[in-house]
Scaffold this motif. Structure first.
Motif, PDB file in Angstrom:
ATOM      1  N   ARG A  13       0.807  -1.217   0.000  1.00 54.99           N
ATOM      2  CA  ARG A  13       0.000   0.000   0.000  1.00 54.99           C
ATOM      3  C   ARG A  13       0.839   1.264   0.000  1.00 54.99           C
ATOM      4  N   GLU A  14       2.092   1.178   0.386  1.00 55.29           N
ATOM      5  CA  GLU A  14       2.905   2.381   0.556  1.00 55.29           C
ATOM      6  C   GLU A  14       2.990   3.205  -0.734  1.00 55.29           C
ATOM      7  N   GLY A  15       3.304   2.589  -1.851  1.00 52.48           N
ATOM      8  CA  GLY A  15       3.390   3.302  -3.124  1.00 52.48           C
ATOM      9  C   GLY A  15       2.056   3.873  -3.547  1.00 52.48           C
ATOM     10  N   GLU A  20      -1.769   8.509  -4.050  1.00 52.98           N
ATOM     11  CA  GLU A  20      -3.038   9.138  -3.683  1.00 52.98           C
ATOM     12  C   GLU A  20      -2.812  10.494  -3.030  1.00 52.98           C
ATOM     13  N   ILE A  21      -1.800  10.591  -2.180  1.00 59.05           N
ATOM     14  CA  ILE A  21      -1.486  11.869  -1.534  1.00 59.05           C
ATOM     15  C   ILE A  21      -1.041  12.881  -2.578  1.00 59.05           C
ATOM     16  N   MET A  22      -0.172  12.464  -3.510  1.00 60.46           N
ATOM     17  CA  MET A  22       0.304  13.361  -4.555  1.00 60.46           C
ATOM     18  C   MET A  22      -0.845  13.823  -5.439  1.00 60.46           C
ATOM     19  N   THR A  23      -1.745  12.914  -5.779  1.00 60.49           N
ATOM     20  CA  THR A  23      -2.903  13.269  -6.602  1.00 60.49           C
ATOM     21  C   THR A  23      -3.787  14.283  -5.878  1.00 60.49           C
TER      22      THR A  23
END
Length: 116
Positions: A13-15, A20-23
């Motif tokens: 899930r890390e990647g 998701e955070i960057m998006t």
């Protein structure tokens, strides 16, 4: 006694979480729209990343750290004792495109044009 060494477990899930955070950050209202596309094109008169010469209607890129293209920087150095900078920026002659816009064959792909 046998010593057991446990390898750290990789969490898949890390990647995905980072993406998701960057998006979410890119889609936030405070993120500059110019950086949202896959190919970033900074307009010449961008308020922060301005790259075009300050002389009115000059389309050459700025040279070095200054606000003027190479030709206008040279002209300004000659004339700065005779007139104000504001007057120079308004009345400077246009110098046309520089040599950097002439197309030459690409060194790697000779069948394609290259600006340098």
């Amino acid at each position: 006694m046998t010593e057991i060494i446990l390898a750290p477990v990789q969490d898949g899930r890390e990647g995905r979480d980072r993406l998701e955070i960057m998006t979410a950050l890119v889609n936030s209202p405070s993120f500059a729209p110019v950086f949202r596309s896959e190919i970033v094109e900074i307009p010449p008169d961008h308020p922060v990343y301005r790259w075009i010469c300050l002389v009115t209607d000059c389309e050459r890129p700025r040279a070095g750290r200054g606000d003027l293209c190479g030709a206008h920087e040279t002209a300004w150095r000659r004339l700065r004792t005779e007139r104000s900078r504001a007057d120079f920026l308004r009345t400077a002659d246009l110098v046309g495109y520089g040599e950097e816009l002439r197309e030459r064959p690409c060194r790697l792909c000779p069948e394609r044009p290259s600006p340098s």
